[in-house]
Design an enzyme around this catalytic site. Structure first.
Site, PDB file in Angstrom:
ATOM      1  N   SER A   3       0.807  -1.230   0.000  1.00 27.11           N
ATOM      2  CA  SER A   3       0.000   0.000   0.000  1.00 27.11           C
ATOM      3  C   SER A   3       0.839   1.278   0.000  1.00 27.11           C
ATOM      4  CB  SER A   3      -0.963  -0.001   1.190  1.00 27.11           C
ATOM      5  OG  SER A   3      -0.248  -0.098   2.399  1.00 27.11           O
ATOM      6  N   THR A  54      -1.920   4.070   4.293  1.00 26.16           N
ATOM      7  CA  THR A  54      -0.875   5.037   3.991  1.00 26.16           C
ATOM      8  C   THR A  54       0.051   5.153   5.189  1.00 26.16           C
ATOM      9  OG1 THR A  54      -2.408   6.300   2.678  1.00 26.16           O
ATOM     10  CG2 THR A  54      -0.632   7.560   3.685  1.00 26.16           C
ATOM     11  N   THR A  74       1.868   7.075  -0.123  1.00 30.41           N
ATOM     12  CA  THR A  74       0.985   5.933  -0.349  1.00 30.41           C
ATOM     13  C   THR A  74       0.912   5.571  -1.827  1.00 30.41           C
ATOM     14  OG1 THR A  74      -1.261   5.144   0.136  1.00 30.41           O
ATOM     15  CG2 THR A  74      -1.100   7.351  -0.742  1.00 30.41           C
ATOM     16  N   ARG A 115      -6.983   8.861 -10.368  1.00 28.64           N
ATOM     17  CA  ARG A 115      -7.555   9.203  -9.051  1.00 28.64           C
ATOM     18  C   ARG A 115      -6.449   9.673  -8.092  1.00 28.64           C
ATOM     19  NH1 ARG A 115      -6.789   7.339  -3.464  1.00 28.64           N
ATOM     20  NH2 ARG A 115      -8.747   7.637  -2.380  1.00 28.64           N
ATOM     21  N   THR A 165      -5.282   8.398   7.352  1.00 28.27           N
ATOM     22  CA  THR A 165      -5.257   7.205   6.516  1.00 28.27           C
ATOM     23  C   THR A 165      -6.693   6.725   6.357  1.00 28.27           C
ATOM     24  OG1 THR A 165      -4.350   4.970   6.291  1.00 28.27           O
ATOM     25  CG2 THR A 165      -4.806   5.702   8.529  1.00 28.27           C
ATOM     26  N   GLY A 166      -6.930   5.963   5.310  1.00 27.85           N
ATOM     27  CA  GLY A 166      -8.281   5.485   5.056  1.00 27.85           C
ATOM     28  C   GLY A 166      -8.822   6.061   3.762  1.00 27.85           C
ATOM     29  N   GLY A 213      -9.619   8.289   1.255  1.00 28.01           N
ATOM     30  CA  GLY A 213      -9.167   9.666   1.097  1.00 28.01           C
ATOM     31  C   GLY A 213     -10.254  10.639   0.703  1.00 28.01           C
TER      32      GLY A 213
HETATM   33  N1  ASP Z   1      -5.736   7.664   2.228  1.00 21.72           N
HETATM   34  C1  ASP Z   1      -5.264   6.827   1.157  1.00 21.72           C
HETATM   35  C2  ASP Z   1      -5.990   7.172  -0.113  1.00 21.72           C
HETATM   36  O1  ASP Z   1      -7.169   7.471  -0.081  1.00 21.72           O
HETATM   37  C3  ASP Z   1      -5.391   5.393   1.434  1.00 21.72           C
HETATM   38  C4  ASP Z   1      -5.219   4.946   2.860  1.00 21.72           C
HETATM   39  O2  ASP Z   1      -4.556   5.570   3.635  1.00 21.72           O
HETATM   40  O3  ASP Z   1      -5.758   3.945   3.268  1.00 21.72           O
HETATM   41  O4  ASP Z   1      -5.400   7.096  -1.146  1.00 21.72           O
END
Ligand code: ASP
Length: 343
Positions: free
Chosen positions: A84, A203, A221, A231, A254-255, A257
């Site tokens: 990731s 990330t 990330t 994207r 994180t998560g 985005g």
């Molecule tokens: N935040 C990142 C994104 O949306 C992914 C992640 O951190 O899980 O690309």
């Protein structure tokens, strides 16, 4: 008898004496009150442990927080097993590994790259954007061109494993991010087997304070696996994936985005800390904004924030259980799970 001229002279003198005393006092007071927090580095997910170790080498030898966060996130960026971040990251739906990263220093300088292909260390390209150009952000081919002009090597970032996973995914092409895949503690705690053809995002966001008490942050990330080509997530967006204000503190996320961008998440966390919120409470309030606006979406996704204030206090909060973060100082390098999450 009262001598007016003498009085004016005397009071002017005592006023100026007072002014000097006050100035001296003020010069002393802030120093006494603002004792710099001892060096510390914190970062998202299990891979934060190894990344913190690299950052700590810089901090413990008196180095700058900016160098520490750059060196720290190099570790997951270069790790082919990490799917990731950086090299080995899962590609977009067309098979391109496209990387997003940003960095911010104690002076409020920032640099960012988005949709960058073929470069193992996007964070270092982001730093060069910050230091060598009048711009903040370069994207796609322009970012690659800038990297190559500055001596970065063009490489293939798609590992056999990630290519295999992508080809497997293509059989159904179902876009369904899986939560918390980077948290091994969580997997142990709830050993549900994740379907082999679904992978999460996750990330590395890192925040550090150096021996001078200065803050910097980095975020890097490969973004959401199998995303649409082009994207861009929150991670390279200053204020969304990362924000640092040397007076107050820093935050990273994180998560998913898209939800972080919609709420300018990391900036929000820092602004809440400016209003006096402790780091965990500030992270929680930012998460609550996401949940309030989209309660149904929030049930299905993960977003986590991590924050560090100027005093060296840290905290995190996530929508879902399972977010982990690593904290390293002169005494420890621990993996923590936020005490609470919304669900
Ligand atoms: N935040 C990142 C994104 O949306 C992914 C992640 O951190 O899980 O690309």
């Amino acid at each position: 008898m009262f001598n007016r001229r003498k009085f004016i002279k005397a009071s002017a003198l005592s006023a100026s004496l007072f002014a000097v005393d006050r100035q001296q006092a003020l010069a002393i007071l802030p120093r006494a009150q603002e004792t710099a927090a001892p060096p510390i580095v914190i970062s998202t997910w299990d891979f934060g442990i190894a990344a913190n170790q690299a950052a700590w080498k810089v901090l413990s030898s008196g180095g700058r927080a900016l160098d520490a966060v750059e060196k720290g996130v190099h570790v997951p960026e270069a790790d082919p097993k990490n799917q990731s971040v950086g090299y080995g990251g899962l590609p977009d739906r067309d098979g391109h590994v496209t990387l997003d990263a940003c960095i911010m220093d104690e002076l409020g300088n920032c640099g960012s790259v988005a949709g960058l292909e073929h470069i193992i260390h996007p964070i270092s390209v982001a730093r060069l954007v910050m230091e060598k150009t009048p711009h903040v952000m370069l994207v796609g081919d322009g970012a690659l061109q800038f990297a190559l002009e500055n001596g970065f090597k063009k490489e293939n970032l798609l590992t056999k494993e990630s290519e295999k996973a992508w080809k497997e995914w293509l059989k159904t092409a179902k876009y369904a991010p899986v939560m918390n895949i980077e948290n091994k503690l969580y997997e142990k705690a709830s050993p549900t087997k994740l379907p082999g053809n679904q992978y999460n995002h996750d990330t590395i966001g890192m925040l550090a304070i150096d021996s001078k008490g200065n803050l910097s942050g980095a975020c890097t990330t490969s973004g959401m696996a199998y995303k649409l080509h082009g994207r861009v997530g929150d991670s390279p967006i200053i204020g969304a994936g990362l924000y640092v204000d040397n007076e107050i503190g820093g935050a990273t996320s994180t998560g998913v985005g898209e939800e972080v961008i919609r709420n300018v998440g990391s900036f929000l966390v820092v602004e809440l800390m400016r209003q006096g919120y402790p780091p965990e409470e500030a992270c929680k309030e930012a998460v609550m904004r996401i949940i309030k606006k989209k309660p149904n979406t929030a049930k299905e996704i993960q977003v986590g924030f991590l924050a560090l204030n100027k005093k060296g206090e840290y905290g995190a909060y996530a929508i879902q259980k399972g977010f982990s973060y690593a904290v390293c100082n002169s005494e420890k390098n621990d993996l923590l799970i936020p005490g609470k999450s919304y669900y």
